[in-house]
Design a protein around this motif. Structure first.
Motif, mmCIF file in Angstrom:
data_model
loop_
_atom_site.group_PDB
_atom_site.id
_atom_site.type_symbol
_atom_site.label_atom_id
_atom_site.label_comp_id
_atom_site.label_asym_id
_atom_site.label_seq_id
_atom_site.Cartn_x
_atom_site.Cartn_y
_atom_site.Cartn_z
ATOM 1 N N MET A 65 0.895 -1.202 0.589
ATOM 2 C CA MET A 65 -0.338 0.165 0.042
ATOM 3 C C MET A 65 0.524 0.802 -1.019
ATOM 4 N N ILE A 66 0.519 2.295 -0.980
ATOM 5 C CA ILE A 66 1.201 3.520 -1.598
ATOM 6 C C ILE A 66 1.522 4.317 0.233
ATOM 7 N N GLU A 67 2.064 5.064 0.628
ATOM 8 C CA GLU A 67 2.138 5.575 1.500
ATOM 9 C C GLU A 67 2.064 7.304 1.882
ATOM 10 N N ILE A 68 0.741 7.547 2.709
ATOM 11 C CA ILE A 68 0.818 8.929 2.377
ATOM 12 C C ILE A 68 1.880 10.089 3.439
ATOM 13 N N GLY A 69 2.841 9.570 3.552
ATOM 14 C CA GLY A 69 4.354 10.261 3.991
ATOM 15 C C GLY A 69 5.030 10.327 2.285
ATOM 16 N N SER A 70 5.207 9.012 1.421
ATOM 17 C CA SER A 70 6.091 8.802 0.725
ATOM 18 C C SER A 70 5.359 9.910 -1.043
ATOM 19 N N LEU A 71 3.690 10.347 -0.309
ATOM 20 C CA LEU A 71 3.218 10.841 -1.630
ATOM 21 C C LEU A 71 3.593 12.617 -1.170
ATOM 22 N N ARG A 72 3.059 12.520 -0.270
ATOM 23 C CA ARG A 72 3.909 13.860 0.147
ATOM 24 C C ARG A 72 5.245 14.133 0.206
ATOM 25 N N ALA A 73 6.069 13.505 -0.311
ATOM 26 C CA ALA A 73 7.828 13.930 -0.660
ATOM 27 C C ALA A 73 7.583 13.935 -2.056
ATOM 28 N N LEU A 74 7.142 13.314 -2.586
ATOM 29 C CA LEU A 74 7.151 13.781 -3.982
ATOM 30 C C LEU A 74 6.173 14.760 -4.663
ATOM 31 N N ALA A 75 4.975 14.569 -3.537
ATOM 32 C CA ALA A 75 4.824 16.136 -4.653
ATOM 33 C C ALA A 75 5.393 17.012 -3.843
ATOM 34 N N ALA A 76 5.571 17.203 -2.968
ATOM 35 C CA ALA A 76 7.047 18.412 -2.440
ATOM 36 C C ALA A 76 8.324 18.518 -3.565
ATOM 37 N N ILE A 77 8.819 17.201 -4.135
ATOM 38 C CA ILE A 77 9.444 17.349 -4.871
ATOM 39 C C ILE A 77 9.087 18.301 -6.337
ATOM 40 N N GLU A 78 7.875 17.400 -6.710
ATOM 41 C CA GLU A 78 7.413 18.183 -7.934
ATOM 42 C C GLU A 78 7.099 20.123 -7.715
ATOM 43 N N GLN A 79 6.762 20.671 -6.478
ATOM 44 C CA GLN A 79 6.510 22.336 -6.694
ATOM 45 C C GLN A 79 8.063 22.825 -5.961
ATOM 46 N N HIS A 80 8.519 22.320 -5.488
ATOM 47 C CA HIS A 80 10.066 23.190 -5.244
ATOM 48 C C HIS A 80 11.268 22.337 -6.068
ATOM 49 N N GLY A 81 11.671 21.452 -6.832
ATOM 50 C CA GLY A 81 12.180 21.353 -7.565
ATOM 51 C C GLY A 81 13.918 20.718 -7.657
ATOM 52 N N SER A 82 13.486 19.737 -6.204
ATOM 53 C CA SER A 82 14.412 18.894 -5.967
ATOM 54 C C SER A 82 14.329 18.473 -4.830
ATOM 55 N N VAL A 83 14.993 17.419 -4.168
ATOM 56 C CA VAL A 83 15.351 16.925 -3.243
ATOM 57 C C VAL A 83 15.554 18.150 -1.420
ATOM 58 N N ILE A 84 16.304 18.372 -2.077
ATOM 59 C CA ILE A 84 17.303 19.409 -0.757
ATOM 60 C C ILE A 84 15.935 20.392 -0.435
ATOM 61 N N ALA A 85 15.670 20.712 -1.611
ATOM 62 C CA ALA A 85 14.372 22.080 -1.215
ATOM 63 C C ALA A 85 13.404 21.959 -0.632
ATOM 64 N N ALA A 86 12.900 20.351 -0.953
ATOM 65 C CA ALA A 86 11.782 19.374 -0.278
ATOM 66 C C ALA A 86 11.990 19.065 0.761
ATOM 67 N N SER A 87 12.966 18.534 1.226
ATOM 68 C CA SER A 87 13.762 18.394 2.852
ATOM 69 C C SER A 87 13.240 20.009 3.384
ATOM 70 N N GLU A 88 13.615 21.050 3.285
ATOM 71 C CA GLU A 88 14.052 21.913 3.907
ATOM 72 C C GLU A 88 11.986 22.705 4.525
ATOM 73 N N ILE A 89 11.340 22.235 3.140
ATOM 74 C CA ILE A 89 10.234 22.514 3.367
ATOM 75 C C ILE A 89 9.372 21.615 4.706
ATOM 76 N N MET A 90 10.023 20.253 4.214
ATOM 77 C CA MET A 90 8.952 19.525 5.382
ATOM 78 C C MET A 90 9.732 19.643 6.331
ATOM 79 N N GLY A 91 10.547 19.491 6.423
ATOM 80 C CA GLY A 91 11.766 19.780 8.385
ATOM 81 C C GLY A 91 12.275 17.990 8.279
ATOM 82 N N PHE A 92 12.473 18.252 6.747
ATOM 83 C CA PHE A 92 13.331 16.110 7.629
ATOM 84 C C PHE A 92 14.990 16.772 6.685
ATOM 85 N N SER A 93 15.239 15.364 6.691
ATOM 86 C CA SER A 93 17.060 15.820 5.900
ATOM 87 C C SER A 93 16.920 14.572 4.475
#
Length: 302
Positions: free
Chosen positions: A1-29
């Motif tokens: 089953m697909i987890e919500i946290g994984s979808l949230r990470a993918l959506a953040a990468i699409e919105q912000h353009g990179s893994v690093i930018a997404a991590s800063e927005i989400m508050g994770f490494s």
């Protein structure tokens, strides 16, 4: 089953353009976000990201999955903000982003009233220019934005957001008491072409509004100082160094040596309003805070 946290990470990468930018927005490494993406690829059986130079791009399937993910996350947000909340006692954490003068004139009084309103709301505030505020609310980085829209510089609001106007805020020309214009009942743009100005920074909406005052005259204002804080503008006017265009909202009592002069043809006015995502419309927290803002502005519902 697909987890919500994984979808949230993918959506953040699409919105912000990179893994690093997404991590800063989400508050994770970045590694934690990367692990969410690897988990998502394992669960779906296909790659959602591909490397492109030093960055990443979403694959075709990744883009499709991100679109589904955004819809699911929106429905989840709506569920959490309505059915899982107590309308009689708003609670939780609310992130507010507002332009600086609104922080003084609207958000400050809001925080003062929250304590006695019966709500169990933890509100954090970030000062941002309206364009950045709209982007943060649109992307889910903030819950409610207080923004302004100059009559000469329209503010674009995405379709998935709601905008409610609160008031109009007029800006005056501020001059030193010894300035030749200090005794005038009003001034027009043609009276100001030779003045030395202080302005908000390049790209800020208030800076664009100042530039557009002179557009029909084929001139550019002589800006000597750039500073984001209107309190600094007032201070430099008090010293006789510059003139300034300062809105009335949140403006402190002017020093005796600083004179406001109305600017006409056109009057410089900005509409002040609040924005939030449509999925948060029925949120008790949003309803409570927006109601307090209307009361502070004198527009309380009967």
């Amino acid at each position: 089953m697909i987890e919500i946290g994984s979808l949230r990470a993918l959506a953040a990468i699409e919105q912000h353009g990179s893994v690093i930018a997404a991590s800063e927005i989400m508050g994770f490494s970045p590694s934690a976000v990367s692990q969410q993406i690897k988990k998502l690829e394992k669960q779906t059986g296909f790659a959602v990201l591909e490397r492109r130079g030093r960055g990443v791009l979403l694959t075709e399937r990744g883009l499709t999955l991100a679109a589904y993910g955004r819809r699911i996350l929106s429905e989840l947000e709506e569920l959490e903000s309505t059915l899982l909340s107590d309308p009689a006692r708003p609670s939780g954490h609310l992130k507010v982003v507002a332009f600086s003068t609104a922080c003084r004139g609207l958000v400050g009084p809001l925080l003062g009233r929250l304590a006695s309103s019966g709500a169990d709301l933890d509100v954090s505030v970030l000062a941002e220019d309206p364009r950045e505020a709209v982007a943060r609310v649109a992307n889910g980085e903030a819950d409610l934005g207080v923004v302004h829209n100059w009559n000469s510089v329209p503010l674009v609001i995405p379709e998935h957001m709601t905008l409610e106007w609160l008031c109009e805020d007029i800006a005056d020309l501020l001059v030193h008491g010894s300035h030749p214009l200090a005794g005038r009942g009003h001034v027009e743009p043609a009276d100001l072409v030779d003045e030395r100005w202080i302005s908000t920074p390049h790209g800020a909406i208030c800076n664009e509004a100042l530039l557009r005052i002179f557009a029909d005259l084929g001139r550019v204002p002589d800006i000597k100082v750039y500073d984001p804080d209107f309190a600094t503008h007032i201070s430099l006017v008090e010293q006789g160094a510059v003139v300034a265009l300062v809105p009335r909202l949140g403006r402190p009592a002017l020093p005796p040596g600083v004179i406001p002069v109305p600017l006409v043809n056109p009057v410089q006015v900005r509409q002040v309003g609040m924005v939030y995502r449509r999925t948060m419309t029925a949120s008790p927290a949003i309803q409570h805070v927006s109601g307090l803002l209307r009361q502070i502005n004198g527009r309380a519902e009967p």
